[in-house]
Design a protein around this motif. Structure first.
Motif, PDB file in Angstrom:
ATOM      1  N   PRO A 185       0.818  -1.226   0.000  1.00  0.00           N
ATOM      2  CA  PRO A 185       0.000   0.000   0.000  1.00  0.00           C
ATOM      3  C   PRO A 185       0.847   1.269   0.000  1.00  0.00           C
ATOM      4  CG  PRO A 185       0.149  -0.881   2.219  1.00  0.00           C
ATOM      5  CD  PRO A 185       0.935  -1.811   1.340  1.00  0.00           C
ATOM      6  N   ILE A 186       0.243   2.356  -0.451  1.00  0.00           N
ATOM      7  CA  ILE A 186       0.799   3.703  -0.314  1.00  0.00           C
ATOM      8  C   ILE A 186      -0.290   4.585   0.298  1.00  0.00           C
ATOM      9  CG2 ILE A 186       1.611   5.774  -1.520  1.00  0.00           C
ATOM     10  CD1 ILE A 186       2.937   4.016  -3.554  1.00  0.00           C
ATOM     11  N   ALA A 187       0.079   5.370   1.298  1.00  0.00           N
ATOM     12  CA  ALA A 187      -0.868   6.280   1.953  1.00  0.00           C
ATOM     13  C   ALA A 187      -0.479   7.723   1.648  1.00  0.00           C
ATOM     14  CB  ALA A 187      -0.879   6.049   3.457  1.00  0.00           C
ATOM     15  N   GLY A 216       4.949   9.197   8.373  1.00  0.00           N
ATOM     16  CA  GLY A 216       5.227   9.993   7.184  1.00  0.00           C
ATOM     17  C   GLY A 216       6.676   9.875   6.746  1.00  0.00           C
ATOM     18  N   GLN A 217       6.891   9.762   5.427  1.00  0.00           N
ATOM     19  CA  GLN A 217       8.249   9.639   4.883  1.00  0.00           C
ATOM     20  C   GLN A 217       8.626  10.840   4.016  1.00  0.00           C
ATOM     21  OE1 GLN A 217       7.657   6.017   2.771  1.00  0.00           O
ATOM     22  NE2 GLN A 217       7.763   4.727   4.602  1.00  0.00           N
ATOM     23  N   SER A 239       5.244   5.291   1.757  1.00  0.00           N
ATOM     24  CA  SER A 239       5.355   4.094   0.936  1.00  0.00           C
ATOM     25  C   SER A 239       5.356   2.859   1.833  1.00  0.00           C
ATOM     26  CB  SER A 239       6.634   4.130   0.096  1.00  0.00           C
ATOM     27  OG  SER A 239       6.633   5.235  -0.777  1.00  0.00           O
ATOM     28  N   ALA A 240       5.012   1.701   1.235  1.00  0.00           N
ATOM     29  CA  ALA A 240       4.942   0.444   1.992  1.00  0.00           C
ATOM     30  C   ALA A 240       4.190   0.672   3.296  1.00  0.00           C
ATOM     31  CB  ALA A 240       6.337  -0.106   2.256  1.00  0.00           C
ATOM     32  N   ALA A 241       2.998   1.254   3.178  1.00  0.00           N
ATOM     33  CA  ALA A 241       2.258   1.773   4.335  1.00  0.00           C
ATOM     34  C   ALA A 241       1.459   0.702   5.063  1.00  0.00           C
ATOM     35  CB  ALA A 241       1.331   2.899   3.877  1.00  0.00           C
ATOM     36  N   LEU A 282      -7.247  11.563   4.053  1.00  0.00           N
ATOM     37  CA  LEU A 282      -6.284  10.468   4.000  1.00  0.00           C
ATOM     38  C   LEU A 282      -6.720   9.438   2.970  1.00  0.00           C
ATOM     39  CD1 LEU A 282      -3.766   9.028   5.200  1.00  0.00           C
ATOM     40  CD2 LEU A 282      -5.307   7.956   6.871  1.00  0.00           C
ATOM     41  N   PHE A 283      -5.849   9.170   1.993  1.00  0.00           N
ATOM     42  CA  PHE A 283      -6.109   8.160   0.971  1.00  0.00           C
ATOM     43  C   PHE A 283      -5.148   6.991   1.186  1.00  0.00           C
ATOM     44  CE2 PHE A 283      -7.379  12.181  -0.912  1.00  0.00           C
ATOM     45  CZ  PHE A 283      -8.611  11.877  -1.475  1.00  0.00           C
ATOM     46  N   ILE A 284      -5.679   5.783   1.155  1.00  0.00           N
ATOM     47  CA  ILE A 284      -4.842   4.593   1.267  1.00  0.00           C
ATOM     48  C   ILE A 284      -5.157   3.675   0.093  1.00  0.00           C
ATOM     49  CG2 ILE A 284      -4.189   2.598   2.665  1.00  0.00           C
ATOM     50  CD1 ILE A 284      -5.109   4.140   5.135  1.00  0.00           C
ATOM     51  N   GLU A 285      -4.181   3.532  -0.805  1.00  0.00           N
ATOM     52  CA  GLU A 285      -4.319   2.610  -1.928  1.00  0.00           C
ATOM     53  C   GLU A 285      -3.658   1.297  -1.509  1.00  0.00           C
ATOM     54  OE1 GLU A 285      -5.273   0.573  -4.780  1.00  0.00           O
ATOM     55  OE2 GLU A 285      -5.929   2.667  -4.975  1.00  0.00           O
ATOM     56  N   LYS A 286      -4.496   0.304  -1.164  1.00  0.00           N
ATOM     57  CA  LYS A 286      -3.959  -0.928  -0.584  1.00  0.00           C
ATOM     58  C   LYS A 286      -3.170  -1.763  -1.590  1.00  0.00           C
ATOM     59  CE  LYS A 286      -7.258  -1.385   3.208  1.00  0.00           C
ATOM     60  NZ  LYS A 286      -8.208  -2.270   3.927  1.00  0.00           N
ATOM     61  N   ARG A 287      -3.462  -1.601  -2.884  1.00  0.00           N
ATOM     62  CA  ARG A 287      -2.721  -2.333  -3.919  1.00  0.00           C
ATOM     63  C   ARG A 287      -2.023  -1.335  -4.842  1.00  0.00           C
ATOM     64  NH1 ARG A 287      -5.696  -7.785  -6.038  1.00  0.00           N
ATOM     65  NH2 ARG A 287      -5.906  -8.834  -4.014  1.00  0.00           N
TER      66      ARG A 287
END
Length: 342
Positions: A185-187, A216-217, A239-241, A282-287
């Motif tokens: 995922p990426i958040a 946060g990165q 990244s790799a959230a 907050l957006f989380i794209e799990k794939r």
């Protein structure tokens, strides 16, 4: 610096702040070691294995190699493919100086690519593809015949559409490869501030502290990138959230805001206090991308049918799931369908 390669890299390392001379020499040792390997470490190695093999210090791993690995591969160094990481380093740090340029968009990514492409082709919005039947004569999509097609969707969707055709063609190996991907995922936390607030740079790195939910990165000054001096807009990217994906969203949002405000207050540039947040999303794209792990077998662009090609950053581009890989895959898909154009 605008020096001819490889002097530009040596100068960058020598001028880097926060590194000891031992660390600076260690980065050069890693690059020499990769060159001696012809930029091809063993297929089963992880990035962390590669870094330890070339005696990179914990400081170097934490401040340079791990952030770069996460940014490029969206996979932690402990599990990421050393071969893909080496390919990124080779193509960005060797050859011409321009290869290492970092390009920051001055408009949103939708306007930069898909919107521009949509103006040049016929779009069918809201038209879901539910049936795809390829053959040597053409491709039937929702019972409409086309001469050829490029299937540019995530591998899980490609496997669903091609399940029956691939089984009938006896291409179960390709079907298994499409189904074998794991994902990372990426958040992204978008913040709109009550007042303008400028960062020293449009993109800055944050220090993670997972015990405090400070995941946060990267911090982007979106208003500065767009040239808007009257707005305060930020994006916090992780990244790799995996640490965020299953957590309470409100709690994570508040923790990320605290992280930005706290680290900005400690910045040597003595930034003014971060204004109040007017809106947060907050957006989380799990794939978001495939997990770039060692030994992953990725499909080629070709299929059992000359009329159908696959495209996507997940095909066998030699790159991780990045824009550069997607572009290469699209070009190769076109060559598959029209070999004469190659």
């Amino acid at each position: 610096p605008r020096l001819p390669a490889p002097l530009h890299m040596a100068a960058a390392i020598l001028r880097a702040r926060g590194l000891t001379w031992k660390d600076r020499l260690a980065t050069l040792r890693l690059m020499r070691g990769l060159k001696a390997m012809s930029w091809t470490p063993p297929r089963e190695w992880t990035v962390l294995h590669l870094l330890h093999y070339h005696a990179q210090s914990d400081t170097l791993i934490r401040q340079i190699w791990e952030p770069l690995c996460l940014a490029a591969l969206n996979t932690p160094a402990a599990t990421a493919s050393a071969a893909l990481f080496a390919r990124v380093l080779r193509d960005s740090l060797t050859g011409s100086r321009e290869n290492s340029d970092m390009l920051l968009p001055c408009t949103d990514l939708s306007a930069l690519w898909p919107d521009a492409a949509a103006r040049q082709v016929t779009m069918r919005y809201g038209n879901t593809v539910r049936q795809l039947r390829p053959s040597s004569e053409g491709v039937d999509i929702n019972q409409e015949r086309f001469d050829a097609a490029v299937l540019a969707v995530p591998p899980a969707f490609a496997a669903r559409l091609l399940d029956a055709p691939l089984r009938e063609a006896g291409a179960t190996g390709l079907l298994d490869a499409l189904k074998a991907f794991e994902y990372m995922p990426i958040a992204t936390l978008n913040l709109r501030l009550q007042d303008p607030w400028r960062l020293p740079e449009p993109m800055m790195m944050l220090r993670e502290e997972s015990a405090r939910d400070h995941y946060g990165q990267w911090l982007f000054d979106r208003a500065q990138l767009a040239g808007d001096t009257k707005a305060g807009e930020l994006a916090v990217v992780t990244s790799a959230a995996t640490g965020i994906a299953e957590r309470n969203r409100q709690q994570i949002t508040e923790a990320l805001i605290d992280q930005v405000a706290e680290q900005a207050a400690r910045h040597p540039a003595r930034l003014p206090a971060m204004p109040e947040v007017a809106a947060a999303e907050l957006f989380i794209e799990k794939r978001a991308t495939f997990a770039a792990v060692p030994g992953l077998t990725r499909p080629l662009n070709s299929t059992p049918w000359p009329t159908l090609a696959l495209a996507g950053d997940w095909t066998d581009t030699g790159y991780p799931g990045v824009l550069e890989g997607a572009v290469r895959s699209g070009l190769q898909a076109a060559r598959v369908l029209n070999p004469a154009a190659a």
